[in-house]
Write a protein that holds these residues in place. Structure first.
Motif, PDB file in Angstrom:
ATOM      1  N   GLN A   1       0.835  -1.207   0.000  1.00 21.87           N
ATOM      2  CA  GLN A   1       0.000   0.000   0.000  1.00 21.87           C
ATOM      3  C   GLN A   1       0.871   1.259   0.000  1.00 21.87           C
ATOM      4  O   GLN A   1       0.590   2.219  -0.736  1.00 21.87           O
ATOM      5  N   ALA A   2       1.923   1.270   0.800  1.00 19.51           N
ATOM      6  CA  ALA A   2       2.815   2.429   0.857  1.00 19.51           C
ATOM      7  C   ALA A   2       3.571   2.597  -0.455  1.00 19.51           C
ATOM      8  O   ALA A   2       3.779   3.720  -0.944  1.00 19.51           O
ATOM      9  N   ASN A   3       3.965   1.485  -1.051  1.00 23.35           N
ATOM     10  CA  ASN A   3       4.644   1.530  -2.349  1.00 23.35           C
ATOM     11  C   ASN A   3       3.711   2.082  -3.419  1.00 23.35           C
ATOM     12  O   ASN A   3       4.099   2.925  -4.232  1.00 23.35           O
ATOM     13  N   ALA A   4       2.472   1.625  -3.399  1.00 18.40           N
ATOM     14  CA  ALA A   4       1.479   2.106  -4.365  1.00 18.40           C
ATOM     15  C   ALA A   4       1.268   3.610  -4.233  1.00 18.40           C
ATOM     16  O   ALA A   4       1.139   4.329  -5.227  1.00 18.40           O
ATOM     17  N   ARG A   5       1.244   4.089  -3.004  1.00 17.58           N
ATOM     18  CA  ARG A   5       1.058   5.522  -2.758  1.00 17.58           C
ATOM     19  C   ARG A   5       2.234   6.329  -3.328  1.00 17.58           C
ATOM     20  O   ARG A   5       2.064   7.447  -3.818  1.00 17.58           O
ATOM     21  N   MET A   6       3.430   5.741  -3.313  1.00 17.34           N
ATOM     22  CA  MET A   6       4.618   6.440  -3.803  1.00 17.34           C
ATOM     23  C   MET A   6       4.686   6.482  -5.329  1.00 17.34           C
ATOM     24  O   MET A   6       5.169   7.453  -5.902  1.00 17.34           O
TER      25      MET A   6
ATOM     26  N   ASP B   1       2.023   6.383  -7.330  1.00 18.19           N
ATOM     27  CA  ASP B   1       0.863   7.137  -7.802  1.00 18.19           C
ATOM     28  C   ASP B   1       0.510   8.206  -6.778  1.00 18.19           C
ATOM     29  O   ASP B   1      -0.226   7.942  -5.831  1.00 18.19           O
ATOM     30  N   PRO B   2       1.034   9.429  -6.933  1.00 20.93           N
ATOM     31  CA  PRO B   2       0.809  10.477  -5.935  1.00 20.93           C
ATOM     32  C   PRO B   2      -0.662  10.774  -5.659  1.00 20.93           C
ATOM     33  O   PRO B   2      -1.012  11.227  -4.579  1.00 20.93           O
TER      34      PRO B   2
ATOM     35  N   PHE C   1      -2.915   8.634  -5.225  1.00 28.07           N
ATOM     36  CA  PHE C   1      -3.469   7.378  -4.713  1.00 28.07           C
ATOM     37  C   PHE C   1      -4.606   7.612  -3.714  1.00 28.07           C
ATOM     38  O   PHE C   1      -5.657   6.976  -3.798  1.00 28.07           O
ATOM     39  N   ASP C   2      -4.432   8.514  -2.764  1.00 23.65           N
ATOM     40  CA  ASP C   2      -5.423   8.687  -1.695  1.00 23.65           C
ATOM     41  C   ASP C   2      -6.749   9.225  -2.199  1.00 23.65           C
ATOM     42  O   ASP C   2      -7.785   9.059  -1.531  1.00 23.65           O
TER      43      ASP C   2
ATOM     44  N   LYS D   1      -7.575   1.910  -6.079  1.00 24.77           N
ATOM     45  CA  LYS D   1      -6.498   1.677  -5.113  1.00 24.77           C
ATOM     46  C   LYS D   1      -6.107   0.198  -5.083  1.00 24.77           C
ATOM     47  O   LYS D   1      -4.918  -0.145  -5.070  1.00 24.77           O
TER      48      LYS D   1
ATOM     49  N   VAL E   1      -2.368  -1.496  -5.791  1.00 23.80           N
ATOM     50  CA  VAL E   1      -1.728  -2.371  -4.802  1.00 23.80           C
ATOM     51  C   VAL E   1      -1.456  -3.742  -5.423  1.00 23.80           C
ATOM     52  O   VAL E   1      -0.382  -4.325  -5.221  1.00 23.80           O
TER      53      VAL E   1
END
Length: 473
Positions: free
Chosen positions: A285-290, A292-293, A295-296, A303, A307
């Motif tokens: 999840q943290a990698n995905a957020r990085m 794709d800015p 992501f949230d 999402k 992931v």
């Protein structure tokens, strides 16, 4: 076999195996002189290529040239409107590799473009256009030396396939009516779109097989380059044309991550792997957020997709590509077409091989050539699995024909590409050295001489060829 031409009495045929040429030491190579300034630039080119082969191989290798005809010169020999006689087609097919000067586009009906016709007849699906800078060449850019790219342009599809109908024709009207009444309303994503009744109609086919064979050749080329140049960028307008240009991008990635899995990494994969390398405990999840800015702000479904992508990449290639191993792979990324036009000017050293469809590639290769000095220095090749034709990338400039003044650089550098294709790298290197040294010493034709600061006295076309040869040593 031939009506009006006779092959050389010495020499051997080039053959092909799995798309690669098998070259004898004395290949027979057909050449088309070209129209207009072809009368000047072909003799200069032949002299340079022959000299390079002689110096490099001391008589152990030699090209047997076979003159064939196309364009206006063909009409003089074969009759009116015989722009592309069967003799020429037979010779190119039989001997496999050919080189040509610029050709006139016929006026009126029949063949739309001789260059396009040759590409389609022989299925020369890859138009290859290197754009690199030779020191001393006048350029409108401050740092043209930073651009060193090779454009791989798909040659046989897209709107250049030429399937179109004139506005007001019966077929155009029938198509418009059918599309407006039957097909467009049946596709919800098109909403209430309608084609204006006074439109011409053209078809833009982009196939999976056509796209992937181009990208395959581009990746194979990248694997032969120095490590820091091993990159293939898929150029497209897929943000708008999702099922043609977007599909080209997707099919390119699919090929890279299947057929070339051991040798390639995609840009997004490199982000995922790099993030994990910096923090081994990073969650998907943290990698995905990085990577794709936004992501949230995504939907939960989106999402989950990102992931899942992270988990799939790590599970599939961490052992083979992780721990910085991916840095030794061919990087495959993609860029939107309009963006790449500015990036080859503002960030040119970030690109190496640009793989693109037909129309985008036409524009992009000329734009890149302009950065490094113009079409007069732009070589080109059209390559298929059973044939290759190397060509000038500029026009015929008939008002300059016979004056011994134009720049033969485009055809000479196309000859360099041909020598490299034959595997005769030593001869190719001699020509590149000679041409580069001639330009650096301000020994150039009028087109470059007038742009130099201060301007220099120009050489004739034939004198430029002699200057290149003198700089072999």
């Amino acid at each position: 076999m031939y009506e009006k031409i006779t092959p050389p009495s010495t020499g051997s045929k080039i053959t092909f195996n799995n798309g690669e040429p098998i070259v004898p030491d004395n290949p027979i190579i057909p050449f088309i002189r070209g129209d207009g300034t072809g009368i000047d630039i072909w003799p200069a080119t032949q002299k340079v290529l022959d000299a390079a082969v002689e110096v490099a191989y001391k008589g152990e290798r030699k090209i047997s040239w076979f003159k064939v005809y196309a364009g206006d010169e063909a009409c003089e020999l074969y009759g009116t409107y015989q722009y592309l006689p069967q003799d020429t087609l037979t010779a190119i097919q039989e001997y496999g590799v050919a080189i040509k000067g610029p050709l006139t586009t016929p006026i009126g009906g029949g063949i739309r473009s001789l260059n396009v016709a040759l590409r389609q007849i022989f299925d020369l699906y890859a138009c290859v256009r290197p754009c690199r800078y030779y020191a001393g060449t006048p350029s409108p850019h401050k740092n043209p030396e930073k651009l060193d790219v090779i454009v791989y342009r798909e040659n046989t599809e897209d709107i250049y396939l030429g399937i179109e109908w004139r506005q007001g024709s019966e077929i155009a009207n029938t198509l418009i009516e059918y599309l407006n009444k039957e097909l467009i309303p049946a596709t919800p994503e098109h909403g209430k779109k309608q084609i204006p009744l006074d439109s011409g109609i053209g078809i833009k086919p982009i196939s999976k097989s056509g796209s992937q064979r181009l990208v395959r050749r581009a990746i194979k080329h990248a694997l032969q380059l120095p490590k820091h140049k091993q990159m293939v960028t898929l150029v497209h307008k897929g943000n708008i044309m999702k099922y043609t240009e977007g599909a080209f991008r997707d099919w390119g990635y699919e090929l890279a991550t299947s057929e070339f899995r051991a040798s390639c990494v995609t840009e997004r994969e490199s982000w995922i792997l790099s993030n994990k390398e910096k923090n081994p405990d990073l969650t998907p999840q943290a990698n995905a957020r990085m990577i794709d800015p936004g992501f949230d702000a995504m939907t939960e479904e989106k999402k989950a997709q990102i992931v899942k992508e992270v988990e799939t990449v790590v599970n599939a290639i961490w052992e083979t590509h992780g721990n910085s191993k991916w840095k030794d792979k061919v990087m495959v990324n993609d860029r939107i077409a309009d963006s790449i036009f500015q990036q080859i000017q503002t960030r040119p050293d970030e690109y190496s091989i640009l793989a693109t469809m037909n129309l985008n590639g036409d524009y992009l290769s000329d734009a890149a050539a302009a950065v490094v000095g113009g079409l007069g220095m732009g070589p080109g090749a059209n390559i298929g699995d059973q044939c290759a034709v190397f060509e000038a990338t500029h026009g015929t400039a008939p008002k300059h024909a016979g004056l011994d003044r134009v720049n033969p650089g485009s055809v000479i550098l196309s000859g360099v590409m041909m020598l490299e294709y034959l595997g005769w790298q030593e001869a190719a290197n001699l020509v590149k050295k000679g041409l580069g040294d001639a330009i650096a010493n301000r020994q150039v034709t009028y087109d470059l001489a007038r742009l130099m600061e201060p301007p220099v006295e120009p050489l004739k076309c034939s004198e430029f060829a002699e200057a290149i040869i003198k700089h072999f040593s």
